[in-house]
Structure formats: C-alpha cells, structure tokens
Design an enzyme around this catalytic site. Structure first.
Site, PDB file in Angstrom:
ATOM      1  N   ARG A  59      -6.865  26.666  -3.234  1.00 49.44           N
ATOM      2  CA  ARG A  59      -5.871  25.637  -2.849  1.00 49.44           C
ATOM      3  C   ARG A  59      -5.506  25.808  -1.377  1.00 49.44           C
ATOM      4  O   ARG A  59      -5.069  24.875  -0.718  1.00 49.44           O
ATOM      5  CB  ARG A  59      -4.629  25.699  -3.744  1.00 49.44           C
ATOM      6  CG  ARG A  59      -3.527  24.713  -3.330  1.00 49.44           C
ATOM      7  CD  ARG A  59      -2.679  24.221  -4.508  1.00 49.44           C
ATOM      8  NE  ARG A  59      -2.173  25.296  -5.319  1.00 49.44           N
ATOM      9  CZ  ARG A  59      -1.088  26.030  -5.035  1.00 49.44           C
ATOM     10  NH1 ARG A  59      -0.379  25.786  -3.945  1.00 49.44           N
ATOM     11  NH2 ARG A  59      -0.694  26.997  -5.838  1.00 49.44           N
ATOM     12  N   TYR A 112      -3.005  -0.877   3.025  1.00 46.09           N
ATOM     13  CA  TYR A 112      -3.615  -0.591   1.723  1.00 46.09           C
ATOM     14  C   TYR A 112      -2.526  -0.638   0.634  1.00 46.09           C
ATOM     15  O   TYR A 112      -1.476  -0.005   0.777  1.00 46.09           O
ATOM     16  CB  TYR A 112      -4.275   0.791   1.784  1.00 46.09           C
ATOM     17  CG  TYR A 112      -4.878   1.215   0.484  1.00 46.09           C
ATOM     18  CD1 TYR A 112      -5.995   0.554  -0.032  1.00 46.09           C
ATOM     19  CD2 TYR A 112      -4.342   2.263  -0.248  1.00 46.09           C
ATOM     20  CE1 TYR A 112      -6.542   0.933  -1.237  1.00 46.09           C
ATOM     21  CE2 TYR A 112      -4.894   2.655  -1.458  1.00 46.09           C
ATOM     22  CZ  TYR A 112      -5.991   1.976  -1.946  1.00 46.09           C
ATOM     23  OH  TYR A 112      -6.532   2.356  -3.140  1.00 46.09           O
ATOM     24  N   ASP A 183      -4.690   4.683   9.413  1.00 36.32           N
ATOM     25  CA  ASP A 183      -5.710   4.719   8.370  1.00 36.32           C
ATOM     26  C   ASP A 183      -6.981   4.110   8.980  1.00 36.32           C
ATOM     27  O   ASP A 183      -7.021   2.924   9.285  1.00 36.32           O
ATOM     28  CB  ASP A 183      -5.213   3.904   7.166  1.00 36.32           C
ATOM     29  CG  ASP A 183      -6.187   3.907   5.994  1.00 36.32           C
ATOM     30  OD1 ASP A 183      -7.403   4.058   6.222  1.00 36.32           O
ATOM     31  OD2 ASP A 183      -5.723   3.724   4.841  1.00 36.32           O
ATOM     32  N   LYS A 208     -14.623   6.279   0.756  1.00 36.76           N
ATOM     33  CA  LYS A 208     -15.297   5.067   1.214  1.00 36.76           C
ATOM     34  C   LYS A 208     -16.524   5.433   2.061  1.00 36.76           C
ATOM     35  O   LYS A 208     -17.436   6.043   1.555  1.00 36.76           O
ATOM     36  CB  LYS A 208     -14.294   4.178   1.949  1.00 36.76           C
ATOM     37  CG  LYS A 208     -12.953   3.989   1.191  1.00 36.76           C
ATOM     38  CD  LYS A 208     -13.103   3.210  -0.106  1.00 36.76           C
ATOM     39  CE  LYS A 208     -11.902   3.308  -1.046  1.00 36.76           C
ATOM     40  NZ  LYS A 208     -10.609   2.964  -0.490  1.00 36.76           N
TER      41      LYS A 208
END
Ligand SMILES: *Cc1c(COP(=O)(O)O)cnc(C)c1O
Length: 390
Positions: A59, A112, A183, A208
C-alpha cells in the site's frame, strides 16, 4: 510534429527495471506481493525510521507501481507521480489533500460526471462550495476565482468537448493564489502536457488511453515533488486507493505504444467527425479538431467526440444496427464504442451532471478505436441508412 511527441517516442522504449532482481528480463517483472521482509531487526528499524528507502508494504511502495509512476512522470514532464486504483481514486485523494471545510472550488462546467458527483455529495457534506464556469470564458473564470482555494480543470471537457486555453487558466489561478488541477485523460501526455503550461497538478484516468487495452481500471497524479509528497503522505495511505502491481505492469506495457495508438485514434476520429459534419441528418459535431485551430498547448486530438442527430433518425435503431461500434461506456482502448445521450439522461444517480448541464438527448458519444477508418465509416453509414425515418 511537436517536440513532446519525439521526446515521447524515445521514452516509450525505456525499460524501467531493477536489473539486479530481474534476470536482465527485457520486461520488468510483476512484484506481486503484499509485504517485503527484512533480514535483521536493524534493517527493519532503519526502514521505519526512514533512514533507508525500501519497500515495506505494497500500500506504500511497490517496485512495479513505482516503474509505472516514473514512466508517467517522464511523459508529463513531472518531478514525481503517484498511481491509484482508479481515476476517481486519483481525483478524490488529490482534491481532499488540498481543501478543508469552508473552502471554495472553481470548476469548469461539464467535468467528468463522477467528479461532479464527488463535488455534489462528499464535498458538499464538508461545506465545500463548487462554482462552475465556462472554461472558455476567461473573464468569467477571473471573476469566479477570488477567494477560491482550487481550480479544477478538464480540457476538453467530457461529452461536449469544450476545449480551453489551459495556460491562460493556469496563469489566472496563479494570480489568484488558487491551486490548479487538470484531468488530462482525453489528450494524454502525447497531445497535452499541462505542467509545462503552468498547471500545478495533472491527473488521469489511466483506465483510458494510458492503458489502451480496456483491461485496467487505474489512475495517476503527477506534478512537483512537494505537492505529490503531500498526497502520498496525507491522503493515499488512509483513503487507500492504491494501484496494484499487476495493473501497473499492464500500464507500463500499454504506455509503450501510446504514441502510435494516439496518432491512429486522431486520424480516424478526425476523418469520421469531418464526414459526419457534412451529413444533413447531423446537427452538430463536438470535436475540438473541427474548428479553425486547437487551443494553445493542445497538440493533437484523440478518438473521443460526440455529435447530435436532427429529427429523422431513430437513435435506438441506429445504435442497434452498428456492428463494429459496441454500446459501452469508458473509452481509450482499441475498440470503437457508442453511448447515446438519452441513456445517460435516464441514469438514476444523483446529482446528475447530464441534466444540470443540458446534455442534448439527440446526441451520441463515439470512441473511435483502431479498427480502421473505412470499416468504421461503412458501419456508421449502414446504421444511419437503416435508422432513417422516411
Ligand atoms: C473515466 C474517467 C475518469 C474516471 O476514471 P476511473 O478510472 O473510471 O475512475 C475521470 N476523468 C475522465 C475524463 C474519465 O473519462
């Protein structure tokens, strides 16, 4: 060809790995482990004290995830980068690091939808106000900025593809002392490198174009070490949306072909958008490459755009008759996809940005994949013929 592109082509050939532990493998190994062991007590306590930097628990630091982060940082011209389990993981951790209850955010409209919902739910509960502006209207942005802690950018925006002068927006943010975050999923670092335009932090849905193969959900944020370190230290460990080693490995693999994929998406999508714009049945085509020129700093266009049909087409029949284009969300992979606006408007989730920003019910969004321009055009034409109402 822009300078960033050539630099990129060289970068995509880099093999990032630890030769000592990788048997000189040309592809870096997947370090698929949750924890790393120590030979001695002294070594363990040195790591905990921060005297040596080495993986302890995945992590925190994982070598495969680190390979992806270093590769993305180079592509964006950033000092550092941080991988996440999703684009939303990157967005939420980034925003939550830099705001506190009572702060105000300025955001460009048509961001978004799930970023919009994050602002309208969790941030709202923290008494954080978000002011939406048309990012093309610099005077309106200038007027909205005084007192804002952060400006949240996306260019071009989701669905309607409003493209902005990102450098001008970053300069306005600086003047008003607001942190700027963008973004950059649509353009990818192949076509837009916002840090060079003065933006403070750039983030992606790596699901993407960075992945490119529709087999990963991931995210990343990149920028100056001092800002990335704050996200790494203050939010990521506790919100916990850590990128997995296998997904990082898929991203490293996918990013090697980003340049040639983006060129192929660009040329096919531009050609199809131009042809659609000539049809009587098409009212508007929302593709940033159809105007006279792209905004400064945007060096190319990707495969995602939308258009609206006039009356006289049965949109359901059109969608159902497409053979290569599949009905499906997401984008950025090898495959061509379609999403009808009517379906998005039918979505139950609240708040719904599609309603808020007046999404055209006669619009559809296309992602142009890598199947070839002529095959895709033939598919669209055949579906339009069948769906035309006489
Ligand atoms: C998909 C998407 C996101 C969210 O990314 P996930 O990886 O699905 O969490 C963020 N921004 C844009 C522009 C997107 O298209």
């Amino acid at each position: 060809m822009n300078e960033g592109f050539d630099r990129f082509a060289a970068l995509s050939l880099i093999t990032t790995h630890d030769d000592h532990n990788a048997f000189d493998a040309v592809v870096p190994p997947i370090v698929q482990t949750s924890l790393f062991t120590f030979a001695t007590y002294d070594e363990m306590i040195a790591a905990y004290r921060g005297e040596i930097v080495r993986p302890v628990y995945s992590r925190g630091l994982n070598p495969t995830v680190r390979a992806f982060e270093e590769m993305l940082a180079k592509l964006e011209g950033a000092e550092d980068a941080l991988g996440f389990a999703s684009g939303m993981g990157a967005i939420s951790a980034t925003v939550l690091t830099f705001i506190k209850p009572g702060d105000r955010i300025v955001a460009v409209r048509n961001v978004y939808p799930d970023a919009y919902r994050l602002f309208g739910t969790i941030l709202k509960r923290m008494q954080i106000d978000v002011t939406y502006v048309d990012g093309r209207d610099l005077a309106a942005v200038d007027k909205a900025l005084p007192g804002a802690k952060l400006i949240y950018l996306e260019s071009p925006t989701s669905w309607v593809m409003e493209a902005h002068d990102v450098g001008a927006l970053a300069a306005l943010a600086k003047r008003h002392g607001a942190l700027s975050v963008i973004d950059n999923s649509w353009a990818s670092p192949a076509f837009q490198r916002p840090l060079g335009l003065g933006v403070d932090l750039v983030l992606h849905s790596a699901s993407k174009y960075l992945s490119g193969h529709s087999d990963v959900v991931a995210g990343v944020v990149a920028g100056p070490k001092q800002l990335v370190d704050r996200i790494r230290g203050e939010s990521l460990p506790y919100l916990g949306a850590k990128l997995s080693p296998f997904d990082a490995w898929l991203l490293v693999r996918g990013m090697r072909t980003l340049t040639i994929r983006m060129k192929a998406h660009e040329s096919s999508a531009l050609e199809i958008a131009r042809r659609l714009a000539t049809l009587d049945i098409v009212a508007t085509v929302n593709h940033p490459g159809l105007g006279n020129s792209l905004p400064p700093g945007l060096d190319g266009t990707s495969g995602l755009f939308s258009f609206s049909f006039r009356e006289g087409i049965d949109i359901r029949a059109f969608c159902d008759h497409l053979k290569i284009f599949k009905l499906g969300v997401s984008w950025g992979g090898h495959e061509s996809l379609i999403v009808p606006g009517e379906v998005v408007l039918a979505q139950k989730a609240m708040p719904n940005s599609a309603h808020e920003f007046g999404l055209d019910p006669r619009s559809v969004r296309l992602h142009i994949g890598l199947e070839g321009t002529e095959a895709l055009w033939t598919d669209l034409q055949a579906a339009i013929d069948v769906a035309t109402i006489d």
